[in-house]
Design a protein around this motif. Structure first.
Motif, PDB file in Angstrom:
ATOM      1  N   GLY A   1      32.472  42.088  50.211  1.00 12.32           N
ATOM      2  CA  GLY A   1      33.363  41.631  49.145  1.00 12.32           C
ATOM      3  C   GLY A   1      34.699  41.338  49.803  1.00 12.32           C
ATOM      4  O   GLY A   1      34.829  40.419  50.604  1.00 12.32           O
ATOM      5  N   SER A   2      35.686  42.188  49.497  1.00 10.94           N
ATOM      6  CA  SER A   2      36.983  42.008  50.146  1.00 10.94           C
ATOM      7  C   SER A   2      36.950  42.501  51.598  1.00 10.94           C
ATOM      8  O   SER A   2      37.869  42.251  52.369  1.00 10.94           O
ATOM      9  CB  SER A   2      38.051  42.757  49.374  1.00 10.94           C
ATOM     10  OG  SER A   2      37.755  44.133  49.367  1.00 10.94           O
TER      11      SER A   2
ATOM     12  N   SER B   1      36.817  38.246  50.404  1.00  6.63           N
ATOM     13  CA  SER B   1      36.894  37.518  49.137  1.00  6.63           C
ATOM     14  C   SER B   1      37.823  38.254  48.174  1.00  6.63           C
ATOM     15  O   SER B   1      38.310  39.342  48.452  1.00  6.63           O
ATOM     16  CB  SER B   1      35.499  37.322  48.554  1.00  6.63           C
ATOM     17  OG  SER B   1      34.862  38.548  48.432  1.00  6.63           O
ATOM     18  N   ALA B   2      38.050  37.602  47.036  1.00  7.42           N
ATOM     19  CA  ALA B   2      39.022  38.140  46.095  1.00  7.42           C
ATOM     20  C   ALA B   2      38.346  38.404  44.761  1.00  7.42           C
ATOM     21  O   ALA B   2      37.324  37.805  44.448  1.00  7.42           O
ATOM     22  CB  ALA B   2      40.150  37.134  45.901  1.00  7.42           C
ATOM     23  N   VAL B   3      38.903  39.319  43.989  1.00  7.13           N
ATOM     24  CA  VAL B   3      38.437  39.515  42.623  1.00  7.13           C
ATOM     25  C   VAL B   3      39.442  38.812  41.709  1.00  7.13           C
ATOM     26  O   VAL B   3      40.528  38.433  42.147  1.00  7.13           O
ATOM     27  CB  VAL B   3      38.330  41.012  42.262  1.00  7.13           C
ATOM     28  CG1 VAL B   3      37.081  41.615  42.856  1.00  7.13           C
ATOM     29  CG2 VAL B   3      39.542  41.778  42.753  1.00  7.13           C
ATOM     30  N   LEU B   4      39.084  38.629  40.435  1.00 12.12           N
ATOM     31  CA  LEU B   4      39.968  37.890  39.523  1.00 12.12           C
ATOM     32  C   LEU B   4      41.098  38.798  39.051  1.00 12.12           C
ATOM     33  O   LEU B   4      40.945  39.556  38.114  1.00 12.12           O
ATOM     34  CB  LEU B   4      39.165  37.377  38.325  1.00 12.12           C
ATOM     35  CG  LEU B   4      38.018  36.439  38.683  1.00 12.12           C
ATOM     36  CD1 LEU B   4      37.167  36.148  37.459  1.00 12.12           C
ATOM     37  CD2 LEU B   4      38.548  35.146  39.280  1.00 12.12           C
ATOM     38  N   ASP B   5      42.188  38.697  39.742  1.00 16.81           N
ATOM     39  CA  ASP B   5      43.310  39.601  39.479  1.00 16.81           C
ATOM     40  C   ASP B   5      44.570  38.760  39.628  1.00 16.81           C
ATOM     41  O   ASP B   5      44.963  38.403  40.733  1.00 16.81           O
ATOM     42  CB  ASP B   5      43.184  40.771  40.480  1.00 16.81           C
ATOM     43  CG  ASP B   5      44.484  41.308  41.000  1.00 16.81           C
ATOM     44  OD1 ASP B   5      45.471  41.294  40.252  1.00 16.81           O
ATOM     45  OD2 ASP B   5      44.511  41.753  42.153  1.00 16.81           O
TER      46      ASP B   5
ATOM     47  N   GLY C   1      47.497  39.887  41.943  1.00 20.00           N
ATOM     48  CA  GLY C   1      47.229  40.090  43.372  1.00 20.00           C
ATOM     49  C   GLY C   1      47.274  41.517  43.872  1.00 20.00           C
ATOM     50  O   GLY C   1      47.411  41.758  45.063  1.00 20.00           O
TER      51      GLY C   1
ATOM     52  N   PHE D   1      44.840  43.504  43.979  1.00 18.23           N
ATOM     53  CA  PHE D   1      43.605  43.747  44.713  1.00 18.23           C
ATOM     54  C   PHE D   1      43.420  42.777  45.876  1.00 18.23           C
ATOM     55  O   PHE D   1      42.309  42.498  46.260  1.00 18.23           O
ATOM     56  CB  PHE D   1      42.403  43.625  43.776  1.00 18.23           C
ATOM     57  CG  PHE D   1      42.107  44.872  43.000  1.00 18.23           C
ATOM     58  CD1 PHE D   1      41.118  45.738  43.418  1.00 18.23           C
ATOM     59  CD2 PHE D   1      42.809  45.171  41.857  1.00 18.23           C
ATOM     60  CE1 PHE D   1      40.820  46.885  42.694  1.00 18.23           C
ATOM     61  CE2 PHE D   1      42.528  46.315  41.126  1.00 18.23           C
ATOM     62  CZ  PHE D   1      41.526  47.170  41.548  1.00 18.23           C
TER      63      PHE D   1
ATOM     64  N   ILE E   1      43.066  42.880  48.774  1.00 21.95           N
ATOM     65  CA  ILE E   1      42.678  43.603  49.981  1.00 21.95           C
ATOM     66  C   ILE E   1      42.047  42.635  50.987  1.00 21.95           C
ATOM     67  O   ILE E   1      42.303  42.695  52.173  1.00 21.95           O
ATOM     68  CB  ILE E   1      41.710  44.759  49.630  1.00 21.95           C
ATOM     69  CG1 ILE E   1      42.391  45.718  48.656  1.00 21.95           C
ATOM     70  CG2 ILE E   1      41.268  45.496  50.894  1.00 21.95           C
ATOM     71  CD1 ILE E   1      41.489  46.804  48.109  1.00 21.95           C
TER      72      ILE E   1
ATOM     73  N   ASN F   1      35.510  33.839  45.371  1.00 23.23           N
ATOM     74  CA  ASN F   1      35.021  34.950  44.558  1.00 23.23           C
ATOM     75  C   ASN F   1      33.529  35.182  44.792  1.00 23.23           C
ATOM     76  O   ASN F   1      32.758  35.269  43.857  1.00 23.23           O
ATOM     77  CB  ASN F   1      35.245  34.670  43.065  1.00 23.23           C
ATOM     78  CG  ASN F   1      36.711  34.584  42.742  1.00 23.23           C
ATOM     79  OD1 ASN F   1      37.245  33.505  42.571  1.00 23.23           O
ATOM     80  ND2 ASN F   1      37.356  35.723  42.683  1.00 23.23           N
TER      81      ASN F   1
END
Lengths: 159, 298
Positions: free
Chosen positions: A27-28, A96-100, A103, A105, A107, A134
């Motif tokens: 993921g991140s 990758s990034a999550v929907l935040d 910012g 998250f 990481i 994502n």
């Protein structure tokens, strides 16, 4: 073919032609592969967090958790097997990034930035990367050939 | 009740959605009860008259659970100065709260280990995600110096129970869910509700309610994607929300949906979470996770 699984905050180094190093669902986290084209030695690490300063004790127990201490450790192990900086091919994936929206998250982005800084300090370059977005990624490194593949959403491609 | 703040629509599919919803409700109604043994132990744990002797008297018939309890009581976490041999002594050392957590984790472990083609989770992935969320929720409370609600660990563990109900429905409508999510810019659970008729948070809450779990735990499951709507249970729902988000960010149980959820800024602000808290929690959770997985392995 022998599948060697690299878990979160773990690393593996191999010079066995039959080995394929695999790390699942990045993921991140940042998946880093180094491959020495003349010796056919490969290394992979799955780092979770950017900087070890967040927890010095953890960094001692498990340096692979962090991009800074992990990259250094992986490079050292590869150099111990005779690898040279000049023949190392560097490929990375993940971050990758999550929907935040604010910012908090980020990481993944920080993992990526720290890795670039470390390479820059070592005068090394990233040869190929598949980062951000994502999506979740699985990375494989074939020791015999140095081929790196990324699988995401059921689609596999070469990096 | 619906765990969404908005109500997205799928054009012209009201009937289909209604039919699917009825099927889901039927599946919830017929969903297997908690394993009988777990239910009995939980009842005992909630009974003020039950003491370690009575509880041990029931647990001793389950060798796997007995072994897990002894191992946990003798683990470093409990600062085992001298080793505990009897089940009764182990129960006293762990305390009822820890015992409850362990009974639910051991009892639910097998069910949460099933592969889920709909959410594209390999065997054990939902269990790993659930354990991670449960542990990260507790670590988050430590990082923020806030009191961890009693039901927090178990709420984290069971927050995604509804995925067991919805997996087959999601599997049948995957393409449509992503189409709706993309077109209407919806987070995954909203598109899931719009297409299959219910989201996994509501489905899980319905099962937990049916099992007569405490209201706090049911609310945490129902509102884990929209904690600001949880009313008096906003705090526990917010903690589970952030813990689960971190699990997805770290790629634990991400599946097809994990990177398609929206972070609740209200939860972050209300809890006062900072970037460094998240990194601290992530690093500590990973280690605890390894210990717990080892403990639950056999």
């Amino acid at each position: 073919m022998n599948n060697v699984i690299v878990g979160i905050s773990e690393m593996a180094v191999s010079n066995t032609a039959d080995d394929v190093l695999t790390t699942y669902s990045l993921g991140s986290c940042l998946g880093i592969t180094f491959y020495d084209t003349s010796l056919h030695v490969g290394g992979m690490i799955h780092c979770m967090l950017p900087l070890s300063q967040i927890d010095a004790q953890k960094a001692l127990e498990n340096p692979c958790m962090f991009v800074d201490t992990g990259t250094t450790k992986l490079l050292k192990e590869m150099f111990a097997l005779g690898c040279r900086k000049s023949s190392l091919v560097v490929k990375i994936a993940g971050a990758s990034a999550v929907l935040d929206s604010k910012g908090l998250f980020k990481i993944g982005e920080r993992n990526y930035t720290i890795f670039r800084k470390i390479l820059w300090k070592n005068s090394m370059l990233i040869h190929a990367e598949d980062v951000g977005g994502n999506i979740s990624r699985t990375v494989r490194l074939e020791i015999a050939t140095g081929r790196v593949t990324i699988k995401s959403g059921g689609v596999e491609k070469e990096l | 009740m619906n765990g969404n703040s908005k109500n997205p629509v799928v054009n012209g599919s009201g009937d289909v959605q209604g039919r699917r919803r009825a099927l889901i409700k039927e599946k919830i109604r017929t969903f297997p009860a908690m394993p009988a043994f777990v239910a009995q132990v939980i009842t005992m744990l909630n009974d003020p008259a039950a003491d370690a002797v009575t509880i041990a008297g029931r647990i001793k018939f389950d060798p796997g659970m007995t072994a897990n309890i002894l191992r946990l009581a003798n683990s470093a976490e409990f600062g085992a100065r001298r080793s505990v041999r009897s089940l009764q002594e182990a129960i006293v050392r762990l305390g009822l709260k820890q015992l409850f957590q362990l009974v639910v984790a051991s009892g639910m472990g097998r069910r949460l280990s099933k592969p889920m083609p709909g959410y594209e989770l390999a065997p054990d992935e939902l269990l790993r995600h659930s354990l991670w969320a449960a542990l990260a929720a507790e670590e988050l409370c430590l990082a923020l110096s806030i009191h961890a609600p009693d039901m927090l660990f178990t709420s984290g563990l069971l927050h995604d129970l509804g995925k067991l109900i919805l997996d087959e429905f999601v599997d049948a409508s995957k393409v449509e869910i992503f189409k709706v999510a993309g077109e209407q810019k919806l987070s995954f659970e909203m598109a899931e509700a719009a297409v299959v008729g219910m989201n996994h948070a509501d489905a899980g809450a319905a099962v937990l309610d049916q099992w007569h779990f405490p209201a706090e735990l049911v609310a945490a499951a129902r509102w884990h994607h929209c904690p600001e709507a949880a009313g008096e249970y906003e705090s526990i729902a917010s903690i589970v929300h952030v813990a689960e988000f971190l699990s997805y960010a770290e790629g634990i149980g991400t599946g097809i949906d994990g990177l398609g959820y929206h972070l609740s800024q209200e939860a972050i602000d209300n809890l006062g979470v900072r970037k460094k808290d998240l990194e601290w929690v992530a690093s500590h959770t990973l280690d605890k996770m390894r210990d717990l997985e080892k403990l639950l392995k056999d």
